[in-house]
Design an enzyme around this catalytic site. Structure first.
Site, PDB file in Angstrom:
ATOM      1  N   ASP A   1      43.962  36.077  28.183  1.00 35.09           N
ATOM      2  CA  ASP A   1      42.608  36.470  28.562  1.00 35.09           C
ATOM      3  C   ASP A   1      41.692  35.324  28.143  1.00 35.09           C
ATOM      4  O   ASP A   1      41.653  34.966  26.965  1.00 35.09           O
ATOM      5  CB  ASP A   1      42.246  37.750  27.792  1.00 35.09           C
ATOM      6  CG  ASP A   1      41.243  38.614  28.508  1.00 35.09           C
ATOM      7  OD1 ASP A   1      40.252  38.048  28.995  1.00 35.09           O
ATOM      8  OD2 ASP A   1      41.435  39.839  28.543  1.00 35.09           O
TER       9      ASP A   1
ATOM     10  N   ASP B   1      37.498  36.558  31.920  1.00 35.31           N
ATOM     11  CA  ASP B   1      36.522  37.592  31.618  1.00 35.31           C
ATOM     12  C   ASP B   1      35.207  37.350  32.375  1.00 35.31           C
ATOM     13  O   ASP B   1      34.718  36.217  32.413  1.00 35.31           O
ATOM     14  CB  ASP B   1      36.266  37.554  30.097  1.00 35.31           C
ATOM     15  CG  ASP B   1      35.506  38.758  29.600  1.00 35.31           C
ATOM     16  OD1 ASP B   1      36.028  39.873  29.709  1.00 35.31           O
ATOM     17  OD2 ASP B   1      34.384  38.576  29.078  1.00 35.31           O
TER      18      ASP B   1
ATOM     19  N   GLU C   1      38.005  38.621  36.556  1.00 37.30           N
ATOM     20  CA  GLU C   1      37.424  39.965  36.387  1.00 37.30           C
ATOM     21  C   GLU C   1      36.075  39.988  37.102  1.00 37.30           C
ATOM     22  O   GLU C   1      35.173  39.240  36.735  1.00 37.30           O
ATOM     23  CB  GLU C   1      37.219  40.294  34.904  1.00 37.30           C
ATOM     24  CG  GLU C   1      36.760  41.735  34.721  1.00 37.30           C
ATOM     25  CD  GLU C   1      35.918  41.994  33.479  1.00 37.30           C
ATOM     26  OE1 GLU C   1      35.829  43.158  33.081  1.00 37.30           O
ATOM     27  OE2 GLU C   1      35.332  41.041  32.917  1.00 37.30           O
TER      28      GLU C   1
ATOM     29  N   HIS D   1      41.051  48.404  29.765  1.00 38.18           N
ATOM     30  CA  HIS D   1      40.512  48.777  28.459  1.00 38.18           C
ATOM     31  C   HIS D   1      39.014  49.084  28.488  1.00 38.18           C
ATOM     32  O   HIS D   1      38.437  49.350  27.448  1.00 38.18           O
ATOM     33  CB  HIS D   1      40.799  47.645  27.470  1.00 38.18           C
ATOM     34  CG  HIS D   1      40.127  46.369  27.874  1.00 38.18           C
ATOM     35  ND1 HIS D   1      40.473  45.676  29.019  1.00 38.18           N
ATOM     36  CD2 HIS D   1      39.102  45.682  27.330  1.00 38.18           C
ATOM     37  CE1 HIS D   1      39.690  44.624  29.148  1.00 38.18           C
ATOM     38  NE2 HIS D   1      38.850  44.604  28.133  1.00 38.18           N
ATOM     39  N   ASP D   2      38.400  48.995  29.672  1.00 38.81           N
ATOM     40  CA  ASP D   2      36.966  49.271  29.795  1.00 38.81           C
ATOM     41  C   ASP D   2      36.671  50.539  30.587  1.00 38.81           C
ATOM     42  O   ASP D   2      35.504  50.912  30.714  1.00 38.81           O
ATOM     43  CB  ASP D   2      36.267  48.101  30.524  1.00 38.81           C
ATOM     44  CG  ASP D   2      36.320  46.806  29.750  1.00 38.81           C
ATOM     45  OD1 ASP D   2      36.268  46.845  28.508  1.00 38.81           O
ATOM     46  OD2 ASP D   2      36.420  45.742  30.397  1.00 38.81           O
TER      47      ASP D   2
HETATM   48  C1  NOJ Z   1      34.725  42.430  29.964  1.00 42.62           C
HETATM   49  C2  NOJ Z   1      35.770  42.870  28.994  1.00 42.62           C
HETATM   50  O1  NOJ Z   1      36.830  43.472  29.691  1.00 42.62           O
HETATM   51  C3  NOJ Z   1      35.096  43.808  28.021  1.00 42.62           C
HETATM   52  O2  NOJ Z   1      36.001  44.474  27.209  1.00 42.62           O
HETATM   53  C4  NOJ Z   1      34.113  42.992  27.217  1.00 42.62           C
HETATM   54  O3  NOJ Z   1      33.383  43.846  26.357  1.00 42.62           O
HETATM   55  C5  NOJ Z   1      33.133  42.256  28.125  1.00 42.62           C
HETATM   56  N1  NOJ Z   1      33.770  41.649  29.255  1.00 42.62           N
HETATM   57  C6  NOJ Z   1      32.443  41.173  27.367  1.00 42.62           C
HETATM   58  O4  NOJ Z   1      33.335  40.122  27.114  1.00 42.62           O
END
Ligand code: NOJ
Length: 530
Positions: A99, A201, A264, A325-326
């Site tokens: 990542d 990210d 992402e 994970h989000d």
């Molecule tokens: C996306 C990530 O998946 C998330 O977990 C993170 O808090 C934010 N970007 C900031 O890096």
């Protein structure tokens, strides 16, 4: 699978390292733990493991606040552990994806420490510093993704710095050529160590409006939403110049054979597909989160698949993501019965599937008591249901205390259902969701029609979605009942069709007549012969 590279026909499995396997007893997962579980991933049949950030970090955002791009945080192990992990993963035929977090660093990163030390420091322009408004107010109306203003006042130097996320995550200035060079060198550091690619990210955030104009208000905003939604993110992200940066990253990866660039990107489809880049010079895989964001019914999902397929640029390879994970887990969103149908959908759609650890053991809705909350977003904007802890709870390996995840106290509580739903037990139950995942994966691996083959939608009637996948002489019908009422599908007369797999497991190789009745919550893969 001669005509497709690994990231096209393969399956990506996301590991949230804090929660996969703890080898040291501190209650937090680590690299050595992942290494110990590689055989499980081989058994499951996935091709590539993407690990969320493991770099040195104060953990304000659990690793998405990086203090050194070229090392491993002691919580997760050492560089030697990493080298051992990648070497063993490769020996077992698994790819490893890291990542990369380029939009922001930790405020503890030496670059930011230098940048904030004075206005004349050479690293000042590595971050985004702006003067206050005449009344001392922030430079514009941009809001942090985790709530509150996106500008933090720095008393010592009399300017604000910009942070799209926490104030502990200052944004880098990607218009600065030195920043780009330093970050590309960080990519090379890991590429040299053999990593097979990166998930990047918030890649659409990298470039901001050159004039820092205010974002316009969002007329659809409701107070129950995260504060960031007050404004439409017109100027703070997704700027045209970002595509140049993405293709530069892609060029860095292309210095090495066969690596993958995954971006992402949370944007509407028409904006998302721009990240394939001009002449496909951008991300190989701009993550497609539409399955997470679309209401769970056959009509909506059928329309979405058509829309996505139509929006793809010529030669752009599709991909599908069911969880991360989000986002609330698929099991929490659609319930245990439809979670099985969702597995079939993910693993039979055209394009690269990304699975999220724990979905295969059916982790569902997990309640996190307020005092156990860890996620900074939950702490900043409590009570709105924004917290991401429920989708980050530890993996269920066995029925022992703490599910075999740790011998210590886990950093987040396990879903209490782990005692009856864990890898060891589910492996012995041919009807379990885990065995369903495995069968689907094996089937997909065995039949190119299900991975790289063509896609034709057959019908979306009632709550049933049916499509065909074909490759050479091989053809499969995938029919999924996304509702709780049985539904009959007519089949053309005189064809020789047989069931290959039911999400309910009990059909054997049943031949299909003029009509097939899908039971409630049933998904079927039917061979249409070769
Ligand atoms: C996306 C990530 O998946 C998330 O977990 C993170 O808090 C934010 N970007 C900031 O890096």
């Amino acid at each position: 699978m001669p005509e497709a590279t690994w990231w096209k026909h393969g399956i990506v499995y996301q590991v949230y390292p804090r929660s996969f396997q703890d080898s040291g007893g501190d209650g937090i997962g680590d690299l050595e733990g992942i290494r110990e579980r590689l055989d499980y991933l081989v058994w499951l049949g996935v091709d590539a493991v993407w690990i969320s950030p493991v770099f040195p970090s104060p953990m304000a955002d659990f690793g998405y606040d990086v203090a050194d791009y070229c090392d491993i945080d002691p919580i997760f192990g050492t560089l030697e552990d990493f080298d051992r992990l990648i070497q063993e993963a490769h020996a077992k035929g698994l790819k490893l994806i890291l990542d990369f977090v380029p939009n922001h660093t930790s405020d503890q990163h030496p670059w930011f420490q230098e940048s904030r030390s004075s206005r004349t420091n050479p690293k000042r322009s590595w971050y985004i510093w702006r003067d206050p408004g005449p009344d001392g107010s922030p430079p514009n109306n941009w809001i942090s993704n985790f709530g509150g203003p996106a500008w933090e006042w720095d008393e010592a130097t009399g300017q604000y710095y910009y942070h799209a996320f926490l104030k502990e995550q200052p944004d880098l200035n990607w218009r600065n050529a030195e920043v780009r060079k330093a970050m590309y060198d960080a990519l090379r550091f890991w590429l040299e160590r053999g990593v097979d690619g990166f998930r990047v990210d918030v890649i659409w955030h990298l470039i901001k409006d050159a004039e820092f104009r205010d974002n316009p208000p969002n007329p659809a905003y409701q107070a129950s939403q995260a504060e960031i939604n007050c404004y439409l993110q017109v100027h703070s992200a997704d700027q045209p110049e970002v595509h140049e940066v993405v293709s530069e990253m892609r060029s860095v990866l292309e210095e090495y054979p066969d690596r993958v660039l995954i971006g992402e990107i949370y944007l509407p489809l028409e904006r998302l597909v721009a990240y394939y880049g001009k002449d496909l010079s951008g991300a190989h895989v701009p993550f497609n989160f539409q399955l997470i964001q679309t209401a769970w019914n056959a009509q909506k999902i059928a329309a979405l698949i058509n829309e996505y397929e139509a929006a793809l640029p010529a030669g752009g390879w599709p991909n599908w993501v069911l969880g991360n994970h989000d986002q609330p887990r698929i099991g929490a969103r659609v319930g245990p019965q439809q979670a099985r149908v969702a597995a079939m959908l993910l693993l039979t759609l055209r394009g690269t599937p990304t699975m999220y650890y724990g979905d295969e053991v059916g982790i569902g809705k997990v309640e996190i008591q307020p005092e156990a909350a860890q996620d900074p977003w939950e702490k900043n904007e409590p009570g709105l249901g924004l917290g991401r802890d429920p989708e980050r709870t530890p993996m269920h390996w066995d029925g022992s205390d703490q599910g075999g995840f740790t011998s210590g106290k886990p950093w987040l509580p396990l879903d209490p259902r782990f005692r009856s739903s864990h890898v060891e037990g589910l492996q012995d139950d041919p009807t379990s969701i885990l065995m369903l995942y495995r069968r689907l994966i094996l089937l997909r691996r065995r039949h190119p029609a299900l991975s790289v083959g063509g896609y034709t939608q057959i019908t979306a009637e009632g709550n049933v979605l049916a499509y065909e996948r074909q490759h050479g002489p091989e053809r499969f019908l995938v029919a999924m009942n996304m509702g709780s009422e049985p539904h009959a599908l007519s089949r053309p007369a005189g064809t020789r069709e047989r069931v290959v797999l039911s999400t309910l497991h009990d059909r054997g190789e049943e031949p299909i007549g003029a009509q097939i009745t899908l039971r409630a919550n049933e998904g079927l893969i039917i061979s249409l012969g070769t």
